[in-house]
Design an enzyme around this catalytic site. Structure first.
Site, PDB file in Angstrom:
ATOM      1  N   ASN A   1       0.804  -1.228   0.000  1.00 39.05           N
ATOM      2  CA  ASN A   1       0.000   0.000   0.000  1.00 39.05           C
ATOM      3  C   ASN A   1       0.838   1.280   0.000  1.00 39.05           C
ATOM      4  O   ASN A   1       0.466   2.277  -0.610  1.00 39.05           O
ATOM      5  CB  ASN A   1      -0.979  -0.001   1.185  1.00 39.05           C
TER       6      ASN A   1
ATOM      7  N   THR B   1      -2.984  -9.425   9.565  1.00 41.94           N
ATOM      8  CA  THR B   1      -2.923 -10.093  10.859  1.00 41.94           C
ATOM      9  C   THR B   1      -2.836 -11.610  10.701  1.00 41.94           C
ATOM     10  O   THR B   1      -2.106 -12.285  11.439  1.00 41.94           O
ATOM     11  CB  THR B   1      -4.150  -9.702  11.697  1.00 41.94           C
TER      12      THR B   1
ATOM     13  N   GLU C   1       3.705  -4.943  12.327  1.00 42.77           N
ATOM     14  CA  GLU C   1       2.818  -3.789  12.202  1.00 42.77           C
ATOM     15  C   GLU C   1       1.674  -4.250  11.322  1.00 42.77           C
ATOM     16  O   GLU C   1       1.851  -4.473  10.124  1.00 42.77           O
ATOM     17  CB  GLU C   1       3.562  -2.594  11.600  1.00 42.77           C
TER      18      GLU C   1
ATOM     19  N   CYS D   1      -3.060   1.610   6.428  1.00 38.42           N
ATOM     20  CA  CYS D   1      -3.454   0.938   7.667  1.00 38.42           C
ATOM     21  C   CYS D   1      -4.022   1.905   8.690  1.00 38.42           C
ATOM     22  O   CYS D   1      -4.787   1.518   9.567  1.00 38.42           O
ATOM     23  CB  CYS D   1      -2.266   0.185   8.256  1.00 38.42           C
TER      24      CYS D   1
ATOM     25  N   GLU E   1       7.871   0.996  16.203  1.00 46.25           N
ATOM     26  CA  GLU E   1       8.801   1.601  15.262  1.00 46.25           C
ATOM     27  C   GLU E   1       8.924   3.082  15.593  1.00 46.25           C
ATOM     28  O   GLU E   1       8.035   3.681  16.179  1.00 46.25           O
ATOM     29  CB  GLU E   1       8.299   1.435  13.821  1.00 46.25           C
TER      30      GLU E   1
END
Length: 485
Positions: free
Chosen positions: A150, A228, A248, A282, A461
């Site tokens: 993405n 996930t 993530e 996201c 992060e």
């Protein structure tokens, strides 16, 4: 037809099995290139190169490693338009968005971590006049980096930059859907003279190349951004090898819109947060919870603005949204909307495939969609659509709003719209999400830890957190004579 090659040990090489995958252009649906269908043999080759390069790279002074990162940033910046066009063609986002957001942020990733490694501080504690305890951070070796489609260059460089800055070498597996900017990055690495084997890029499918990277015994750490369910598979593969992992993952991000909000600001930002990059971020807002007294007015104005968004050619300056990334993803998004309709939820606008113009009729375009529902439990409210689909649901009071916001398995991000500072602070504490914005969205500072709660990820992060993830901490206790202190 463009053909991408793997970048291993400082050379552009074909896949050992000689097999390639087609790369489709979302804009038209046409095949415009090919990428390696790499196997475990290609991954083995890349890991061996990274492992061999690690001692010399680790031994460099931090300033020397930082200089390579600065050179990479400068080289990407000089080719900004080339990268932007490649990303738009690969992923479908408007070129102007890639030019203004994705590529500049990739440049900033290298510059930020080049500076961060120079200013990283270690901890030291003097237990007594004769005893000194201090923490030493050491790179772990070969970092396995798996990035999504993405934000293909931005998220890939968010992994590579801290890994290299900390003294690790890397084997990266970009998404097979969006390989073009990663290949351009490999050309930049070659151009600036990054030592051979320090950063390798292996293209291919997750179930082949990605799985081989995760399971490789010479790769002690894995950083993965993606779905996930895929992360669960990676976790099962990595756990028996005691690898260090960072995930993530997905989100079902709520916006809590209270009646006392700045309505104009909430409307403008929430339209953007819901549909930027076709909703394929996201952090995009996908669930709007609006206080009952404001719901009718907010819904009317929100839907009116959404209908004005232009879905069009990503090469056009006035297109707000381009196509979705693939035909399969378009079918997935359409399926979510159709099932919501079947379950009795109201589609207020959108909800269908669109064709901006005749020449783009085979592209993967989908109208921005708003769905009204009073129930926080159905599939459309619980599962990550990852497309231009948002729901609107009323809430009665503060407790009801927080309860509904927390009602999913995800906890990546949330947005709160209110002028009440006390309420904002309480909501930010009560909502189970790793990133909270109040009266704004997508303001990011790389010094701030980023990551999700619940099923939205493991690890953080950003700043020292990224550098710590890519290093192993060693605590050392030193006994000294008093005359030496």
């Amino acid at each position: 037809m463009d053909r991408i090659l793997n970048y291993i040990d400082g050379a552009f090489v074909p896949p050992l099995a000689g097999q390639y995958l087609d790369n489709h252009e979302p804009r038209t649906g046409a095949v415009y290139g090919q990428l390696p269908d790499s196997t475990a043999a290609d991954v083995d080759r890349a890991v061996a190169a990274a492992k061999a390069a690690f001692p010399a790279w680790q031994a460099l002074k931090r300033q020397e490693r930082a200089q390579y990162l600065y050179k990479i940033a400068d080289a990407i910046e000089k080719k900004l338009d080339l990268f932007a066009k490649a990303e738009s063609r690969d992923q479908g986002k408007p070129i102007h968005l890639a030019r203004s957001m994705d590529i500049p942020r990739a440049v900033e990733n290298f510059r930020f971590f080049a500076g961060a490694i120079l200013h990283q501080q270690e901890k030291a504690f003097q237990t007594s006049p004769e005893v000194l305890n201090y923490t030493r951070r050491e790179p772990m070796g070969v970092a396995g980096l798996i990035s999504p489609w993405n934000l293909p260059l931005y998220l890939l460089t968010w992994k590579i930059a801290p890994a290299l800055a900390a003294g690790n070498t890397a084997v990266a597996k970009p998404s097979e859907l969006t390989p073009a900017t990663a290949f351009l990055l490999a050309e930049v690495l070659d151009e600036v003279g990054l030592p051979k084997g320090v950063c390798n890029l292996v293209f291919g499918l997750g179930e082949k190349a990605g799985d081989a990277l995760v399971a490789h015994p010479d790769v002690p750490l894995i950083s993965f951004t993606g779905g996930t369910e895929t992360a669960a598979v990676i976790g099962r593969r990595a756990a028996p090898l005691y690898k260090k992992i960072s995930f993530e993952l997905g989100g079902k991000n709520p916006a809590l819109i209270f009646a006392d909000c700045d309505l104009d600001a909430a409307l403008a930002t929430t339209v953007r947060s819901s549909f930027l990059n076709q909703g394929e971020i996201c952090l995009c807002t996908s669930r709007l919870f609006v206080e009952e007294s404001l719901l009718p007015k907010f819904t009317e104005l929100f839907v009116e603005r959404v209908r004005q968004l232009k879905v069009g050619d990503p090469e056009s300056q006035d297109s707000f949204m381009g196509p979705l990334v693939s035909a399969e993803h378009q079918d997935k998004v359409a399926g979510f909307v159709q099932r919501a309709r079947t379950q009795g939820h109201r589609v207020l606008c959108g909800g269908e495939r669109v064709t901006p113009q005749k020449s783009l009729e085979k592209g993967y375009y989908f109208a921005p969609t708003v769905i009204s529902t009073d129930d926080a439990s159905p599939e459309i409210m619980q599962q990550e659509v990852f497309g231009p689909v948002v729901t609107i649901t009323p809430f009665r009071d503060y407790a009801d709003a927080v309860c509904k916001a927390n009602s999913t398995r995800y906890g990546l991000a949330a947005t709160i719209w209110t002028r009440n500072l006390e309420r904002a602070h309480h909501a930010a504490a009560d909502i189970k999400a790793g990133q909270i914005w109040v009266n704004t969205w997508m303001l990011r500072d790389l010094r701030v830890p980023f990551g999700g709660m619940k099923d939205s990820g493991i690890g953080r992060e950003g700043g020292d957190y990224s550098l710590e993830f890519y290093t192993e901490e060693k605590n050392i206790c030193l006994q000294l004579g008093r005359n030496q202190l």
